[in-house]
Design a protein around this motif. Sequence first.
Motif, PDB file in Angstrom:
ATOM      1  N   ASP A  67      48.403 -24.108  -5.042  1.00  0.00           N
ATOM      2  CA  ASP A  67      47.710 -24.204  -3.759  1.00  0.00           C
ATOM      3  C   ASP A  67      46.655 -23.110  -3.617  1.00  0.00           C
ATOM      4  OD1 ASP A  67      47.447 -25.543  -1.170  1.00  0.00           O
ATOM      5  OD2 ASP A  67      48.197 -23.638  -0.352  1.00  0.00           O
ATOM      6  N   ASP A  68      46.936 -21.926  -4.140  1.00  0.00           N
ATOM      7  CA  ASP A  68      45.950 -20.844  -4.105  1.00  0.00           C
ATOM      8  C   ASP A  68      44.693 -21.245  -4.874  1.00  0.00           C
ATOM      9  OD1 ASP A  68      47.761 -19.145  -2.731  1.00  0.00           O
ATOM     10  OD2 ASP A  68      48.606 -18.450  -4.629  1.00  0.00           O
ATOM     11  N   PHE A  69      44.892 -21.845  -6.046  1.00  0.00           N
ATOM     12  CA  PHE A  69      43.757 -22.270  -6.865  1.00  0.00           C
ATOM     13  C   PHE A  69      42.925 -23.327  -6.140  1.00  0.00           C
ATOM     14  CE2 PHE A  69      41.918 -25.347  -9.821  1.00  0.00           C
ATOM     15  CZ  PHE A  69      41.090 -24.525 -10.566  1.00  0.00           C
ATOM     16  N   TRP A  70      43.588 -24.351  -5.604  1.00  0.00           N
ATOM     17  CA  TRP A  70      42.847 -25.462  -5.003  1.00  0.00           C
ATOM     18  C   TRP A  70      42.180 -25.069  -3.690  1.00  0.00           C
ATOM     19  CZ3 TRP A  70      41.378 -28.829  -8.231  1.00  0.00           C
ATOM     20  CH2 TRP A  70      42.159 -29.149  -9.326  1.00  0.00           C
ATOM     21  N   ARG A  71      42.660 -24.043  -3.024  1.00  0.00           N
ATOM     22  CA  ARG A  71      42.028 -23.575  -1.785  1.00  0.00           C
ATOM     23  C   ARG A  71      40.893 -22.583  -2.044  1.00  0.00           C
ATOM     24  NH1 ARG A  71      44.823 -23.569   3.294  1.00  0.00           N
ATOM     25  NH2 ARG A  71      46.434 -25.138   3.262  1.00  0.00           N
ATOM     26  N   ALA A  72      40.857 -22.006  -3.239  1.00  0.00           N
ATOM     27  CA  ALA A  72      39.837 -21.005  -3.560  1.00  0.00           C
ATOM     28  C   ALA A  72      38.483 -21.661  -3.784  1.00  0.00           C
ATOM     29  CB  ALA A  72      40.248 -20.244  -4.822  1.00  0.00           C
ATOM     30  N   THR A  73      37.463 -20.913  -3.477  1.00  0.00           N
ATOM     31  CA  THR A  73      36.103 -21.379  -3.774  1.00  0.00           C
ATOM     32  C   THR A  73      35.763 -20.994  -5.209  1.00  0.00           C
ATOM     33  OG1 THR A  73      35.024 -19.326  -3.102  1.00  0.00           O
ATOM     34  CG2 THR A  73      35.417 -20.982  -1.369  1.00  0.00           C
ATOM     35  N   PRO A  74      34.782 -21.665  -5.812  1.00  0.00           N
ATOM     36  CA  PRO A  74      34.345 -21.242  -7.140  1.00  0.00           C
ATOM     37  C   PRO A  74      33.904 -19.775  -7.154  1.00  0.00           C
ATOM     38  CG  PRO A  74      33.500 -23.423  -6.671  1.00  0.00           C
ATOM     39  CD  PRO A  74      34.129 -22.909  -5.396  1.00  0.00           C
ATOM     40  N   ALA A  75      33.287 -19.307  -6.080  1.00  0.00           N
ATOM     41  CA  ALA A  75      32.845 -17.915  -6.017  1.00  0.00           C
ATOM     42  C   ALA A  75      34.035 -16.958  -6.051  1.00  0.00           C
ATOM     43  CB  ALA A  75      32.012 -17.681  -4.765  1.00  0.00           C
ATOM     44  N   GLU A  76      35.127 -17.309  -5.381  1.00  0.00           N
ATOM     45  CA  GLU A  76      36.321 -16.451  -5.403  1.00  0.00           C
ATOM     46  C   GLU A  76      36.930 -16.394  -6.805  1.00  0.00           C
ATOM     47  OE1 GLU A  76      37.875 -17.051  -0.827  1.00  0.00           O
ATOM     48  OE2 GLU A  76      38.348 -18.608  -2.306  1.00  0.00           O
ATOM     49  N   LEU A  77      37.014 -17.536  -7.446  1.00  0.00           N
ATOM     50  CA  LEU A  77      37.545 -17.571  -8.806  1.00  0.00           C
ATOM     51  C   LEU A  77      36.642 -16.784  -9.757  1.00  0.00           C
ATOM     52  CD1 LEU A  77      39.639 -18.549 -10.819  1.00  0.00           C
ATOM     53  CD2 LEU A  77      38.369 -20.690 -11.003  1.00  0.00           C
ATOM     54  N   ALA A  78      35.333 -16.942  -9.605  1.00  0.00           N
ATOM     55  CA  ALA A  78      34.383 -16.220 -10.455  1.00  0.00           C
ATOM     56  C   ALA A  78      34.493 -14.712 -10.238  1.00  0.00           C
ATOM     57  CB  ALA A  78      32.965 -16.701 -10.184  1.00  0.00           C
ATOM     58  N   ALA A  79      34.677 -14.294  -8.985  1.00  0.00           N
ATOM     59  CA  ALA A  79      34.800 -12.860  -8.701  1.00  0.00           C
ATOM     60  C   ALA A  79      36.019 -12.273  -9.392  1.00  0.00           C
ATOM     61  CB  ALA A  79      34.873 -12.625  -7.195  1.00  0.00           C
ATOM     62  N   LEU A  80      37.136 -12.984  -9.372  1.00  0.00           N
ATOM     63  CA  LEU A  80      38.327 -12.501 -10.068  1.00  0.00           C
ATOM     64  C   LEU A  80      38.120 -12.485 -11.574  1.00  0.00           C
ATOM     65  CD1 LEU A  80      41.169 -14.179  -8.015  1.00  0.00           C
ATOM     66  CD2 LEU A  80      40.733 -11.749  -8.252  1.00  0.00           C
ATOM     67  N   ALA A  81      37.464 -13.500 -12.100  1.00  0.00           N
ATOM     68  CA  ALA A  81      37.211 -13.545 -13.537  1.00  0.00           C
ATOM     69  C   ALA A  81      36.301 -12.396 -13.960  1.00  0.00           C
ATOM     70  CB  ALA A  81      36.591 -14.887 -13.919  1.00  0.00           C
ATOM     71  N   ARG A  82      35.277 -12.107 -13.157  1.00  0.00           N
ATOM     72  CA  ARG A  82      34.385 -10.983 -13.468  1.00  0.00           C
ATOM     73  C   ARG A  82      35.144  -9.659 -13.421  1.00  0.00           C
ATOM     74  NH1 ARG A  82      30.687 -13.970 -10.537  1.00  0.00           N
ATOM     75  NH2 ARG A  82      31.152 -12.839  -8.624  1.00  0.00           N
ATOM     76  N   ALA A  83      36.010  -9.513 -12.445  1.00  0.00           N
ATOM     77  CA  ALA A  83      36.782  -8.271 -12.328  1.00  0.00           C
ATOM     78  C   ALA A  83      37.749  -8.118 -13.498  1.00  0.00           C
ATOM     79  CB  ALA A  83      37.541  -8.254 -11.003  1.00  0.00           C
ATOM     80  N   ALA A  84      38.303  -9.227 -13.961  1.00  0.00           N
ATOM     81  CA  ALA A  84      39.277  -9.176 -15.051  1.00  0.00           C
ATOM     82  C   ALA A  84      38.617  -8.928 -16.402  1.00  0.00           C
ATOM     83  CB  ALA A  84      40.075 -10.480 -15.090  1.00  0.00           C
ATOM     84  N   ALA A  85      37.405  -9.431 -16.586  1.00  0.00           N
ATOM     85  CA  ALA A  85      36.706  -9.293 -17.871  1.00  0.00           C
ATOM     86  C   ALA A  85      35.215  -9.146 -17.620  1.00  0.00           C
ATOM     87  CB  ALA A  85      37.001 -10.503 -18.747  1.00  0.00           C
ATOM     88  N   PRO A  86      34.780  -8.011 -17.093  1.00  0.00           N
ATOM     89  CA  PRO A  86      33.375  -7.868 -16.704  1.00  0.00           C
ATOM     90  C   PRO A  86      32.387  -8.049 -17.850  1.00  0.00           C
ATOM     91  CG  PRO A  86      34.513  -5.753 -16.630  1.00  0.00           C
ATOM     92  CD  PRO A  86      35.546  -6.805 -16.882  1.00  0.00           C
ATOM     93  N   ASP A  87      32.757  -7.718 -19.064  1.00  0.00           N
ATOM     94  CA  ASP A  87      31.835  -7.865 -20.186  1.00  0.00           C
ATOM     95  C   ASP A  87      31.660  -9.320 -20.613  1.00  0.00           C
ATOM     96  OD1 ASP A  87      31.494  -5.145 -20.224  1.00  0.00           O
ATOM     97  OD2 ASP A  87      33.004  -4.821 -21.776  1.00  0.00           O
ATOM     98  N   MET A  88      32.567 -10.167 -20.205  1.00  0.00           N
ATOM     99  CA  MET A  88      32.511 -11.564 -20.616  1.00  0.00           C
ATOM    100  C   MET A  88      32.076 -12.480 -19.485  1.00  0.00           C
ATOM    101  SD  MET A  88      35.750 -11.825 -23.168  1.00  0.00           S
ATOM    102  CE  MET A  88      35.039 -13.219 -23.990  1.00  0.00           C
ATOM    103  N   ALA A  89      31.750 -11.923 -18.349  1.00  0.00           N
ATOM    104  CA  ALA A  89      31.377 -12.738 -17.197  1.00  0.00           C
ATOM    105  C   ALA A  89      30.076 -13.489 -17.467  1.00  0.00           C
ATOM    106  CB  ALA A  89      31.234 -11.870 -15.960  1.00  0.00           C
ATOM    107  N   MET A  90      30.058 -14.732 -17.037  1.00  0.00           N
ATOM    108  CA  MET A  90      28.871 -15.566 -17.189  1.00  0.00           C
ATOM    109  C   MET A  90      28.123 -15.624 -15.870  1.00  0.00           C
ATOM    110  SD  MET A  90      30.512 -18.698 -19.440  1.00  0.00           S
ATOM    111  CE  MET A  90      29.220 -19.761 -18.924  1.00  0.00           C
ATOM    112  N   PRO A  91      26.821 -15.817 -15.927  1.00  0.00           N
ATOM    113  CA  PRO A  91      26.082 -15.983 -14.687  1.00  0.00           C
ATOM    114  C   PRO A  91      26.474 -17.309 -14.027  1.00  0.00           C
ATOM    115  CG  PRO A  91      24.669 -16.440 -16.562  1.00  0.00           C
ATOM    116  CD  PRO A  91      25.976 -15.918 -17.104  1.00  0.00           C
ATOM    117  N   PRO A  92      26.244 -17.449 -12.725  1.00  0.00           N
ATOM    118  CA  PRO A  92      26.573 -18.718 -12.074  1.00  0.00           C
ATOM    119  C   PRO A  92      25.721 -19.845 -12.652  1.00  0.00           C
ATOM    120  CG  PRO A  92      25.349 -17.282 -10.597  1.00  0.00           C
ATOM    121  CD  PRO A  92      25.650 -16.492 -11.823  1.00  0.00           C
TER     122      PRO A  92
END
Length: 67
Positions: free
Chosen positions: A26-51
Motif C-alpha cells: 500500500d505504501d508503494f501504490w500510494r507513493a508518487t513517482p517523485a517520492e520513489l525517485a527521492a528515496l532511490a536517489r538517497a539510497a544510491a546517489p551515484d546511480m540516480a537517473m534524471p527524470p
Amino acid sequence: MTAPRFATAAVRLAGLAGLAFGWRPDDFWRATPAELAALARAAAPDMAMPPPDAALIARLQEAFPDG
C-alpha cells in the motif's frame, strides 16, 4: 524477446521498494513517482537517473499500453 508488461514490472518494483525501504504494498501504490525517485536517489546517489523527458514517457506508453 518480449518486453515485460507494465503490471509485471510494477509488481517487481513494489517488491524491491519493500526490500529496500521497508514499504508495504500500500505504501508503494500510494507513493508518487517523485517520492520513489527521492528515496532511490538517497539510497544510491551515484546511480540516480534524471527524470524521464516527454520522449521517454511516450516510448514507455507505447511499450506498455494500458489495457
